[in-house]
Design a protein around this motif. Sequence first.
Motif, PDB file in Angstrom:
ATOM      1  N   GLN A 197       3.018 -18.539   9.328  1.00  0.00           N
ATOM      2  CA  GLN A 197       4.016 -17.688   9.960  1.00  0.00           C
ATOM      3  C   GLN A 197       3.326 -16.521  10.662  1.00  0.00           C
ATOM      4  N   ASP A 198       3.992 -16.003  11.699  1.00  0.00           N
ATOM      5  CA  ASP A 198       3.483 -14.850  12.430  1.00  0.00           C
ATOM      6  C   ASP A 198       3.222 -13.696  11.470  1.00  0.00           C
ATOM      7  N   PRO A 199       2.094 -13.002  11.561  1.00  0.00           N
ATOM      8  CA  PRO A 199       1.765 -11.927  10.599  1.00  0.00           C
ATOM      9  C   PRO A 199       2.744 -10.756  10.664  1.00  0.00           C
ATOM     10  N   ASP A 200       3.472 -10.581  11.749  1.00  0.00           N
ATOM     11  CA  ASP A 200       4.444  -9.490  11.861  1.00  0.00           C
ATOM     12  C   ASP A 200       5.829  -9.884  11.357  1.00  0.00           C
ATOM     13  N   GLY A 201       5.961 -11.105  10.804  1.00  0.00           N
ATOM     14  CA  GLY A 201       7.258 -11.540  10.302  1.00  0.00           C
ATOM     15  C   GLY A 201       8.188 -12.058  11.369  1.00  0.00           C
ATOM     16  N   LYS A 202       7.706 -12.245  12.575  1.00  0.00           N
ATOM     17  CA  LYS A 202       8.544 -12.765  13.642  1.00  0.00           C
ATOM     18  C   LYS A 202       8.855 -14.242  13.370  1.00  0.00           C
ATOM     19  N   PRO A 203       9.978 -14.767  13.927  1.00  0.00           N
ATOM     20  CA  PRO A 203      10.348 -16.178  13.699  1.00  0.00           C
ATOM     21  C   PRO A 203       9.482 -17.130  14.512  1.00  0.00           C
ATOM     22  N   LEU A 204       8.145 -17.029  14.283  1.00  0.00           N
ATOM     23  CA  LEU A 204       7.193 -17.907  14.938  1.00  0.00           C
ATOM     24  C   LEU A 204       6.403 -18.620  13.861  1.00  0.00           C
ATOM     25  N   TYR A 205       6.336 -19.954  13.933  1.00  0.00           N
ATOM     26  CA  TYR A 205       5.714 -20.749  12.880  1.00  0.00           C
ATOM     27  C   TYR A 205       4.772 -21.762  13.501  1.00  0.00           C
ATOM     28  N   SER A 206       3.888 -22.282  12.629  1.00  0.00           N
ATOM     29  CA  SER A 206       2.927 -23.292  13.077  1.00  0.00           C
ATOM     30  C   SER A 206       2.561 -24.163  11.886  1.00  0.00           C
ATOM     31  N   PRO A 207       2.474 -25.494  12.089  1.00  0.00           N
ATOM     32  CA  PRO A 207       2.056 -26.360  10.969  1.00  0.00           C
ATOM     33  C   PRO A 207       0.554 -26.287  10.698  1.00  0.00           C
ATOM     34  N   THR A 208      -0.214 -25.697  11.605  1.00  0.00           N
ATOM     35  CA  THR A 208      -1.667 -25.589  11.435  1.00  0.00           C
ATOM     36  C   THR A 208      -2.079 -24.138  11.636  1.00  0.00           C
ATOM     37  N   PRO A 209      -3.256 -23.742  11.143  1.00  0.00           N
ATOM     38  CA  PRO A 209      -3.717 -22.364  11.345  1.00  0.00           C
ATOM     39  C   PRO A 209      -3.826 -22.044  12.832  1.00  0.00           C
ATOM     40  N   MET A 210      -3.423 -20.832  13.205  1.00  0.00           N
ATOM     41  CA  MET A 210      -3.520 -20.400  14.598  1.00  0.00           C
ATOM     42  C   MET A 210      -3.574 -18.873  14.636  1.00  0.00           C
ATOM     43  N   LYS A 211      -3.792 -18.332  15.800  1.00  0.00           N
ATOM     44  CA  LYS A 211      -3.941 -16.900  15.978  1.00  0.00           C
ATOM     45  C   LYS A 211      -2.880 -16.392  16.954  1.00  0.00           C
ATOM     46  N   THR A 212      -2.615 -15.114  16.821  1.00  0.00           N
ATOM     47  CA  THR A 212      -1.707 -14.451  17.742  1.00  0.00           C
ATOM     48  C   THR A 212      -2.449 -14.163  19.042  1.00  0.00           C
ATOM     49  N   PRO A 213      -1.736 -13.799  20.092  1.00  0.00           N
ATOM     50  CA  PRO A 213      -2.426 -13.487  21.359  1.00  0.00           C
ATOM     51  C   PRO A 213      -3.446 -12.371  21.236  1.00  0.00           C
ATOM     52  N   ASP A 214      -3.244 -11.460  20.230  1.00  0.00           N
ATOM     53  CA  ASP A 214      -4.218 -10.377  20.076  1.00  0.00           C
ATOM     54  C   ASP A 214      -5.328 -10.722  19.096  1.00  0.00           C
ATOM     55  N   GLY A 215      -5.405 -12.019  18.633  1.00  0.00           N
ATOM     56  CA  GLY A 215      -6.519 -12.451  17.813  1.00  0.00           C
ATOM     57  C   GLY A 215      -6.286 -12.414  16.319  1.00  0.00           C
ATOM     58  N   ARG A 216      -5.146 -12.050  15.839  1.00  0.00           N
ATOM     59  CA  ARG A 216      -4.896 -12.021  14.394  1.00  0.00           C
ATOM     60  C   ARG A 216      -4.453 -13.399  13.918  1.00  0.00           C
ATOM     61  N   ASP A 217      -4.844 -13.722  12.640  1.00  0.00           N
ATOM     62  CA  ASP A 217      -4.503 -15.022  12.060  1.00  0.00           C
ATOM     63  C   ASP A 217      -3.049 -15.044  11.596  1.00  0.00           C
ATOM     64  N   TYR A 218      -2.436 -16.220  11.733  1.00  0.00           N
ATOM     65  CA  TYR A 218      -1.106 -16.418  11.174  1.00  0.00           C
ATOM     66  C   TYR A 218      -1.182 -16.401   9.645  1.00  0.00           C
ATOM     67  N   ARG A 219      -0.131 -15.948   8.997  1.00  0.00           N
ATOM     68  CA  ARG A 219      -0.089 -15.843   7.530  1.00  0.00           C
ATOM     69  C   ARG A 219       0.272 -17.190   6.931  1.00  0.00           C
ATOM     70  N   ALA A 220      -0.549 -17.658   5.947  1.00  0.00           N
ATOM     71  CA  ALA A 220      -0.286 -18.926   5.266  1.00  0.00           C
ATOM     72  C   ALA A 220       0.873 -18.758   4.284  1.00  0.00           C
ATOM     73  N   VAL A 221       1.781 -19.706   4.287  1.00  0.00           N
ATOM     74  CA  VAL A 221       2.957 -19.672   3.395  1.00  0.00           C
ATOM     75  C   VAL A 221       2.851 -20.856   2.458  1.00  0.00           C
ATOM     76  N   PRO A 222       2.566 -20.634   1.149  1.00  0.00           N
ATOM     77  CA  PRO A 222       2.538 -21.756   0.192  1.00  0.00           C
ATOM     78  C   PRO A 222       3.953 -22.194  -0.168  1.00  0.00           C
ATOM     79  N   ALA A 223       4.046 -23.323  -0.858  1.00  0.00           N
ATOM     80  CA  ALA A 223       5.358 -23.854  -1.240  1.00  0.00           C
ATOM     81  C   ALA A 223       6.086 -22.916  -2.193  1.00  0.00           C
ATOM     82  N   SER A 224       5.330 -22.191  -3.019  1.00  0.00           N
ATOM     83  CA  SER A 224       5.965 -21.297  -3.993  1.00  0.00           C
ATOM     84  C   SER A 224       6.630 -20.104  -3.320  1.00  0.00           C
TER      85      SER A 224
END
Length: 470
Positions: free
Chosen positions: A55-82
């Motif tokens: 998920q987007d590190p700022d909590g925005k409704p942006l998601y990805s099934p694989t690791p990715m970065k924001t336009p400014d270079g920050r990593d997306y936050r991993a969301v475990p099943a728990s």
Amino acid sequence: MKRAVFASATVVALIAAAGGGFIIGRAQHQPADASSMAVMTPAGAQTSDKPIYYQDPDGKPLYSPTPMKTPDGRDYRAVPASADISFEEASAPEAAPAAPVDRKIKYYRNPMGLPDTSPTPKKDSMGMDYIPVYEGEDTDDGSVKLSPGKIQRTGVKSEPAARRVIRTTVRAPGTIQLDERRVSVISMRSESFVLKVANVTTGSHVVKGQALMEVYSPAVSSAAAEYLATITSRTTGGNESYGRGSRQRLMNLEVPEAAIAAIEKSRNVPTSIEWTSPRAGIVLERSAIEGMRVQPGGVLFRIADHSVIWALIDVAERDLGAISIGQIATVRARSFPGREFSGKIEVIYPEINKETRTARIRVELPNPDLVLLHDMYVDAEIDTGSGEPVLSVPESAVMDTGSRQAVFVDKGQGRFEPREVKTGHRGSGYIEVRQGVADGEPVVVAANFLIDAESNLKAALKGFSEGAQP
């Protein structure tokens, strides 16, 4: 633009990857409390440290099934099943049910509800474990078992079948017609001359015995002279049987009884006879004119009694089987809104109008104040209920496919059994059940189509499982 399209696509993919974790139907969102919102499934408990999406590190409704970065270079936050959000009601007994040790697993079904089963444990393409189906949960009686939570969410309601009086009302239009038995025609039976006509016109109301006209008839005068000669003779005057034939001749000429009595009293042959009305009613036709010559059979007046009239009702062919002679019909005239006239069905005419596919029935109605007029339009309601209580269920309980009818019987503990029924009369929001349900058995009256969908899904899964087993 590409980013928005990619975000929409990833949201759809991640919702499917989460195993249907987002369940629609919550009336409102609960507070963001991990103890009340996060519910762990067995599959999630085993892989609680493994990210299922990002998920987007700022909590925005942006998601990805694989690791990715924001336009400014920050990593997306991993969301475990728990940490995934679920809108299922948190329930301790259902969160981690203990596998029964005395029951055997028959097969495993797809966790997403797809018609896919497996005889051995496996995972789907999203990594979710297949759900085991134990013996006893998959019965052969066609019943459906729902959890208490699903029953509450879908709004399933049951009501016992009971004996009720079903009132079925048939509504049909009609017209007011004259009673054929209450119409009189005044005509002369011999050649006559109209000497005088009373002040009576078409539409006038006359009473029985009221003078209508004065008529001279040679035949009537001859018969009156013969009658007087018979009753005044010294030889035959004392014997009534001798004058009976002459009196009958006057009656055959339709001379009014009052005129014959006046001849007997005055002992004179009148030059003209006063013709009176034979009944009380409305003058429908006046053809008499002073000085006119009337041939035998010529109609001078037509008078109808309106105190009792007919309502001819056109009933649809499909409703004819519920109509019988003697039933009460309530008639409302369009000219008098709010007023009702009641009568019984006297005749059902033995024919069907081939253009309108309606049958005509006749209702006899009293009309004491003469407000119902000839050819007036009316609307009729016919009560076809028998008055005897019959076993019935609410109309919403019966699922009608056209060729068969069925209900779901509530067997208790979340189990519902589909049962075919034979229905009868309908009315007052209920349907008569002639076969299939016993008195007092609870039947589903709300959300039964959702149970039917669940039953169809179960039948499909069962068919796949039987095909997969060796």
